[in-house]
Design a protein around this motif. Sequence first.
Motif, PDB file in Angstrom:
ATOM      1  N   TYR A 244       0.839  -1.206   0.000  1.00 56.25           N
ATOM      2  CA  TYR A 244       0.000   0.000   0.000  1.00 56.25           C
ATOM      3  C   TYR A 244       0.874   1.256   0.000  1.00 56.25           C
ATOM      4  N   ALA A 245       1.880   1.266   0.901  1.00 54.98           N
ATOM      5  CA  ALA A 245       2.726   2.461   1.019  1.00 54.98           C
ATOM      6  C   ALA A 245       3.522   2.674  -0.269  1.00 54.98           C
ATOM      7  N   THR A 246       4.002   1.593  -0.878  1.00 59.28           N
ATOM      8  CA  THR A 246       4.845   1.727  -2.069  1.00 59.28           C
ATOM      9  C   THR A 246       4.039   2.221  -3.263  1.00 59.28           C
ATOM     10  N   SER A 247       2.809   1.715  -3.405  1.00 63.48           N
ATOM     11  CA  SER A 247       2.049   2.058  -4.619  1.00 63.48           C
ATOM     12  C   SER A 247       1.177   3.296  -4.420  1.00 63.48           C
ATOM     13  N   ILE A 278       9.179  -6.709  -3.184  1.00 67.41           N
ATOM     14  CA  ILE A 278       8.531  -5.399  -3.396  1.00 67.41           C
ATOM     15  C   ILE A 278       9.606  -4.304  -3.471  1.00 67.41           C
ATOM     16  N   SER A 279      10.659  -4.423  -2.639  1.00 71.79           N
ATOM     17  CA  SER A 279      11.732  -3.409  -2.666  1.00 71.79           C
ATOM     18  C   SER A 279      12.643  -3.563  -3.876  1.00 71.79           C
ATOM     19  N   SER A 280      12.853  -4.809  -4.326  1.00 72.58           N
ATOM     20  CA  SER A 280      13.925  -4.992  -5.314  1.00 72.58           C
ATOM     21  C   SER A 280      13.440  -5.308  -6.732  1.00 72.58           C
ATOM     22  N   CYS A 281      12.106  -5.270  -6.968  1.00 67.51           N
ATOM     23  CA  CYS A 281      11.626  -5.696  -8.295  1.00 67.51           C
ATOM     24  C   CYS A 281      11.798  -4.623  -9.369  1.00 67.51           C
ATOM     25  N   GLY A 282      12.272  -3.433  -8.984  1.00 70.06           N
ATOM     26  CA  GLY A 282      12.533  -2.395  -9.981  1.00 70.06           C
ATOM     27  C   GLY A 282      11.406  -1.402 -10.140  1.00 70.06           C
ATOM     28  N   TYR A 283      10.404  -1.486  -9.286  1.00 73.24           N
ATOM     29  CA  TYR A 283       9.272  -0.545  -9.368  1.00 73.24           C
ATOM     30  C   TYR A 283       9.627   0.757  -8.645  1.00 73.24           C
ATOM     31  N   THR A 284       9.338   1.893  -9.274  1.00 71.26           N
ATOM     32  CA  THR A 284       9.560   3.188  -8.620  1.00 71.26           C
ATOM     33  C   THR A 284       8.222   3.817  -8.280  1.00 71.26           C
ATOM     34  N   PRO A 285       7.978   4.161  -7.014  1.00 72.52           N
ATOM     35  CA  PRO A 285       6.703   4.791  -6.652  1.00 72.52           C
ATOM     36  C   PRO A 285       6.502   6.110  -7.403  1.00 72.52           C
ATOM     37  N   PRO A 286       5.225   6.476  -7.664  1.00 74.80           N
ATOM     38  CA  PRO A 286       4.962   7.673  -8.473  1.00 74.80           C
ATOM     39  C   PRO A 286       5.610   8.943  -7.930  1.00 74.80           C
ATOM     40  N   ASP A 288       8.391   9.265  -6.250  1.00 76.99           N
ATOM     41  CA  ASP A 288       9.835   9.245  -6.556  1.00 76.99           C
ATOM     42  C   ASP A 288      10.070   9.540  -8.025  1.00 76.99           C
ATOM     43  N   ARG A 289       9.158   9.015  -8.870  1.00 83.56           N
ATOM     44  CA  ARG A 289       9.294   9.248 -10.309  1.00 83.56           C
ATOM     45  C   ARG A 289       9.224  10.737 -10.614  1.00 83.56           C
ATOM     46  N   GLU A 292      12.353  12.483  -9.384  1.00 88.42           N
ATOM     47  CA  GLU A 292      13.477  12.218 -10.287  1.00 88.42           C
ATOM     48  C   GLU A 292      13.371  13.065 -11.554  1.00 88.42           C
ATOM     49  N   ALA A 293      12.136  13.114 -12.098  1.00 91.02           N
ATOM     50  CA  ALA A 293      11.946  13.873 -13.337  1.00 91.02           C
ATOM     51  C   ALA A 293      12.267  15.340 -13.109  1.00 91.02           C
ATOM     52  N   SER A 294      11.808  15.909 -11.979  1.00 91.88           N
ATOM     53  CA  SER A 294      12.045  17.343 -11.784  1.00 91.88           C
ATOM     54  C   SER A 294      13.542  17.609 -11.534  1.00 91.88           C
ATOM     55  N   ARG A 295      14.256  16.600 -10.986  1.00 86.94           N
ATOM     56  CA  ARG A 295      15.684  16.781 -10.783  1.00 86.94           C
ATOM     57  C   ARG A 295      16.419  16.828 -12.132  1.00 86.94           C
TER      58      ARG A 295
END
Length: 297
Positions: A244-247, A278-286, A288-289, A292-295
């Motif tokens: 829940y927290a990740t997605s 859940i931590s290592s499958c390569g999914y980035t929470p929205p 963080d995305r 990252e984009a604004s950076r």
Amino acid sequence: MKEFPHLHPRCAEKMSLSTEERLTEISSPRWIGYPKAHQILQKFEDLLRHPRVARMPNLMLVGRTNNGKTDLVQRFCQSHLPDPNAEGGRIIAPVMYIQAPPSPNEADLYATILSSIYERVPSASTSAKRTRTIQVLKDIGVKVLCIDELHNSLAGSTLKRQHFLNAIKNLGNELRISFIACGTEDILRAISIDPQIQNRFQPILLPKWKFDQDYRQLLRTFEAVLPLKEPSNLHSGLLGRKIYATSEGSIGELSLLLNQAASFALNSGEEKITTDIISSCGYTPPSDRSREASRNI
Ligand SMILES: Nc1ncnc2c1ncn2[C@@H]1O[C@H](COP(=O)(O)OP(=O)(O)O)[C@@H](O)[C@H]1O
Ligand SMILES: [Mg+2]
């Protein structure tokens, strides 16, 4: 004893497929019913059955992006597909779907409607397009017109917006049809400029999910349709909360995360989803995305 008791029977049947085929199965589109979705679909059905009156009721499905609005409306459309050979070979389409034009332009609205049913769009004036649209919608017997992403058309000046909303209102009045509009929360503010429209569009909110009984049930249903050999107990305490927290509470992100985690579990041979996966499958929470984009801009 039944093999794979954690899976839905139709999914359990797929367990004899190859890894490749199971990976394809994981990424294939699926629709999962949940209580709010069934309630909303019922409201759509009620709208379709509403008697033709001078002021038809309309609905406005409002929610954040990626929360299942389009999927719901598409599902409603799928259960009322056009009948190509109704009386005398005429096409009858009680429910129609369009994506709102990208700006509040009345002529574009008619062009979008006409092209969605493969009609030629008259190149003449807006009023010629309007006349043709009314004729065609009458001919095919439309009762409900779904306008997705309506917030897109409601940018721009108040005057343009008002004009565009009037065009929608007039189509409704003239044809005695209902609309199901979908959009993000911005849409509520945008239509507040026109009290008549505001009164005639009943808002239905599709809120962000909470970590509650319904969410845990949703996790159980996802688990039942993901072809993994071992039970993951997605709904259980720690794992459920982590998912829940990740997605971040939308069904679209949940689906993306679980698909990625299930593919990882399958490729790694672990055959179940764990907190580590859940931590290592390569999914980035929205969030963080977007950070990252604004950076990177
Ligand atoms: N009922 C559902 N069951 C399973 N997945 C769903 C469901 N509703 C939405 N999704 C997933 O969420 C994604 C986003 O849904 P969508 O309807 O496009 O959201 P919105 O229109 O609110 O932005 C879909 O591509 C699908 O993967
Ligand atoms: Mg959408």
